[in-house]
Scaffold this motif. Structure first.
Motif: not given
Ligand SMILES: Cc1ncc(C[n+]2csc(CCOP(=O)(O)OP(=O)(O)O)c2C)c(N)n1
Ligand code: SF4
Ligand SMILES: [Mg+2]
Lengths: 598, 301
Positions: A494-519
């Protein structure tokens, strides 16, 4: 090249107009129906010497046919004025093998060796670059403008490269320099035209983005503008501030328009004073706000303490910049969390909201008013440099013209993962009347008091007051919903953040999904208090790590990691915790994720 | 400040009384308390429309003892808090109570800008020439040579002259009085409250506990009164032996001259009703501001 998502940057010496050229370009992009997100790069000095690394100024622009949540990791195209700037910028490592660099070689005769060294460096890095020389006609027009106007040449080039609408942009250039004489306006237009022609014939790089935005109303603004508009819409009637980068533009924006909405903008003699004026106003029944950045926050702390003790609401916007001290005043960081939480003396009972993006900036003042006035506590809104200056195309926010806080829309509360208070909120002081109410005259004080507001130094009174102040915070805690989760509720990481980190977390998780990573990802907007049930939530993941623009290492937890550990006793690691001054990058987080999962 | 004149009198002295004070006996703060209550009654101020704002110190406790609204703030910062009240609610009558340490040391910056901004309030500086509440350290007005725990060999700096400070900053109403001169005190308060703007009132305040030598209230031969029909008349009852000098409070250069006599001179040094009032400028701006049209007009695509 047809693309869905492009990032470009324009880098010039400070004072040469890179930002105004970039903002004209993105305005046109935005009007064409593209989504855009711009992050200006501003030196900390006003006019640093040109042709030095300190002079790097410009803008990073990301444009796409979908709503963008962060500035991204690397640029597809860089248009750079001279060799020193590209040499400086390469240090930030925001390029890939596919990055194309257009380097103006006009200064090559001044520094042959320097250019050669940069060419060698780019060759070594395997980067594609085009060194170009502007046609003589540009140079002779620029001479008439005393060396100015190169930004318009570059704007012309970018118009050609991005297949943008030449006529519209030409008109824009023509009408943009109203303060210049008509002759000079024409010369700027000429430069724009020549730049366009030059790129048409000489530069073999083209990008296009299809525009497929829906036709709902869109606005284009940065975080600080959104906070200013939000302050007005939320019914705040007084703003008190003292200039400090990057908060000042809130004061500037309000100074232009607040009076016509019945508001007052007060430029105080310092941040302490601004804070005092906010408290005086709120005590008198008029919602008030101040905005500052790190050093100013430190000065405000004593009066924030008074507001806590005397149960006077107050709204404080803290636009975080790089610290400590004057640090990196034109760069971003998320290191003020603990200064906000504990910076004040004594037991701290205040609410801390953070904003994930420009839209949140608009609604945060509404929520701050709701929480501040319901609980009668100070509320800090944490933004940061990156959010404050990033222009973004967003759906037009709904206007609320809020007066009575009970009329706040549930959608706004939900945006911050909050449910409306159902119960009566207890107060240390039973009488909370405002001046003018007859027969209910009262004095407030920072001293310990009993329920009638009388000074009382007994242990009982002290304990009662502590309990009630904290009870209020607990009521809020119980009203918080589960924070936003991206991906599954159970995963390897699980990656966790607050404030302006939201966009980056969202985009990273999208990439993880594409790459079938359990994140999965988890993001917080309200950072104090934290919601109930966090331990259970975090325990479903094999590993938990934060991503923050703040310092952390193997011995020292980064600020948010520390808070989460403290709250849950879960082994939250400080994952990507690099206060480099630059926003978090999805690629850097991906690399860390791969390292952790392997 | 506006003073409501109502006949018959609606409010009596007890309408302004709240908790009992906790000062040392013989403390000049008691006289200030009584004098200010009397002023509010004379002016028939509705207690609900009065806000007393103070800093920290023995003097800072005053708001607790008036049955009005009040903010006992933090050390040195009463002025910004009071400005917030005035900006938010120009309908209220605002008084500020501050000590010599509070106003001239930790709060010096705010004093500069409060005077300069000239917002409508009565600012009362209770000058006992000592830090009372923290047990007698040297303050900016402590007399040279006076021994204190922080400067045990005697206070080594010359004291600040608060009247020169206020005049130098362009104060629009600058006066000095003493807690034991009850008639003079009351008249000074009345004049200060009638003045539109930041009315700076310096008060010689006795601290029998820590600096009994500061003010010799038993004799009056050591000071002078400024006298003028536009100022405040000398207090013949409590200051019979004082020298009387005629001074027109509109004469700024003469005011500076007499200011050199401070702390041995009481009266209205300077008064100018025409000075720009910061809060009023902001209020006017707001009141005649154009009506809002469309918040997003400028940023809509
Ligand atoms: C920030 C801060 N620093 C120090 C103090 C301690 N303190 C309380 S009162 C005071 C001095 C008060 O002196 P003065 O203003 O002359 O008021 P007096 O007690 O003499 O009326 C000090 C230093 C404080 N309350 N807050
Ligand atoms: S210490 Fe001095 S100023 Fe304070 S209450 Fe006692 S006498 Fe008054
Ligand atoms: Mg004192």
């Amino acid at each position: 090249m047809e693309k869905k998502d492009i990032r470009l940057e324009l880098l010039m010496d400070a004072g040469n107009g890179a930002q105004s050229a970039a903002s004209m370009l993105i305005n046109e992009f935005a009007k064409e129906g593209k989504y855009v997100f711009i992050e200006p790069m501003i030196p900390a000095e006003i006019s640093p010497p040109k042709r030095t690394p300190h002079s790097m100024s410009g803008a990073i622009v990301r444009t796409s046919n979908f709503e963008i949540s962060c500035i991204g990791s690397s640029s597809d195209l860089m248009l750079v004025e001279h060799e020193i700037l590209i040499d400086r910028r390469l240090n930030d490592k925001e390029y890939t093998k596919d990055t194309i660099i257009l380097l103006d070689a006009g200064d090559e005769r001044r520094n042959k060796d320097g250019y050669q060294a940069v060419y060698n460096r780019m060759d070594k890095l395997g980067l594609t670059y085009v060194a170009f020389n502007l046609p003589d006609v540009c140079k002779s027009i620029m001479l008439q403008l005393k060396g100015r106007g190169k930004n318009m040449v570059y704007l012309g080039m970018l118009t050609a490269i991005f297949n943008s609408n030449y006529d519209k942009m030409y008109h824009f250039v023509k009408t943009s320099y109203k303060k210049l004489s008509p002759e000079k306006q024409d010369l700027n237009c000429e430069l724009y035209k020549e730049g366009y022609k030059f790129a048409q014939s000489e530069i073999d790089v083209r990008y296009s983005i299809e525009s497929k935005r829906d036709d709902s109303k869109k606005v284009f603004m940065d975080g600080n503008m959104a906070i200013s508009f939000g302050a007005i819409d939320s019914g705040i009637k007084l703003f008190a501030g003292y200039p400090i980068t990057p908060a000042s533009s809130i004061m500037h924006e309000l100074a232009k328009i607040f009076p016509s909405y019945g508001g007052i903008v007060h430029q105080a003699e310092d941040e302490i004073s601004a804070m005092g004026t906010v408290v005086g106003s709120y005590f008198s029944g008029v919602p008030a706000m101040t905005a500052t950045s790190g050093p100013g926050l430190s000065l405000k702390q004593e009066i924030i303490g008074l507001a806590m003790a005397s149960e006077i609401p107050a709204i404080i916007v803290n636009v975080q910049r790089g610290g400590p001290s004057t640090g990196l005043p034109t760069k971003t960081e998320q290191s003020d969390l603990q200064a906000c939480l504990y910076g004040c003396h004594g037991d701290n009972t205040k609410v801390i909201l953070s904003v994930a993006d420009v839209e949140d900036c608009f609604y945060a003042p509404h929520v701050a008013r709701y929480l501040g006035e319901k609980l009668r506590v100070p509320v800090i809104i944490l933004s940061d440099y990156a959010t404050s200056v990033s222009f973004k195309v967003i759906g037009e926010p709904t206007q609320n013209k809020l007066e009575n806080i009970d009329d706040i829309n549930d959608d706004i509360l939900e945006r911050f993962f909050l449910t409306r208070f159902k119960e009566e909120i207890p107060m240390v002081k039973n009488n909370q009347s405002i001046p003018g109410e007859q027969g209910k005259e009262r004095r407030v004080t920072g001293l310990s008091t009993d329920g009638d507001g009388r000074v009382d130094f007994s242990s009982d009174a002290a304990i009662d007051a502590h309990n009630i102040r904290n009870q209020k915070m607990h009521i809020l805690k119980e009203s918080l919903q589960k924070p936003e989760i991206f991906g599954q509720e159970e995963a390897d990481l699980l990656i966790v953040g607050w404030g302006s980190a939201r966009g980056v977390i969202k985009e990273t998780i999208d990439k993880c999904k594409e790459n079938k990573l359990s994140v999965s990802g988890l993001h917080f907007k309200i950072v104090n208090p934290l919601p109930l049930g966090l331990k259970e939530l975090l325990s479903k993941f094999k590993r938990v790590m934060t991503v923050e623009v703040a310092y952390g290492d193997r011995y020292k937890s980064a600020p948010f990691a520390r808070e989460l550990r403290n709250e849950t006793l879960v082994d939250v690691e400080s994952g990507v915790c690099e206060p480099s001054g630059r926003p978090l990058k999805p690629d850097v987080i991906m690399t860390k994720i791969r390292e952790v999962l392997s | 400040m506006s003073s409501e004149k109502a006949v018959p009198k609606k409010f009596s002295i007890k309408d302004y009384k709240a908790d009992s004070p906790r000062w040392c006996s013989g403390c000049g703060d008691f006289s200030v308390l009584v004098g200010m209550r009397k002023h509010m009654m004379d002016a028939q101020l509705d207690p609900a429309n009065v806000v007393h704002v103070s800093g920290i110190g023995c003097s800072g406790r005053l708001p607790h003892y008036f049955n009005t609204y009040g903010i006992h703030g933090v050390h040195g910062r009463a002025i910004p808090i009071a400005l917030g009240v005035v900006l938010a609610r120009p309908d209220l009558n605002v008084f500020i109570e501050s000590g010599d340490g509070d106003a001239l040391s930790i709060g010096g910056n705010h004093l500069i800008h409060g005077i300069n901004k000239n917002f409508n309030c009565v600012f009362v500086l209770l000058d006992n020439q000592i830090y009372g509440l923290t047990k007698s350290q040297s303050s900016p007005t402590t007399q040279t040579g006076f021994r204190t725990p922080s400067q045990p060999e005697g206070t080594f700096m010359d004291p600040i002259n608060p009247i020169q400070v206020a005049l130098g900053l362009g104060g629009s109403f600058v006066a000095s009085t003493a807690d034991w001169l009850s008639g003079h005190f009351l008249e000074t308060m009345n004049a200060a409250a009638a003045h539109p703007g930041f009315s700076f009132v310096h008060v010689a305040q006795r601290c029998p506990k820590y600096n009994p030598e500061a003010w010799d209230y038993k004799s009056s031969s050591w000071y002078s009164f400024l006298n003028h029909e536009n100022g405040v008349a000398p207090d013949q009852k409590f200051g019979p032996d004082a020298t009387i000098v005629d001074h027109d409070p509109s004469d700024r250069s003469k005011a500076f001259e007499y200011a050199q006599r401070v702390p041995r001179c009481f009266g209205v040094f300077y008064k100018d009703d025409t000075t720009t009032c910061y809060a009023k400028v902001l209020q006017d701006k707001k009141n005649k501001g154009e009506q809002p049209t469309d918040l997003f007009a400028k940023v809509r695509l």
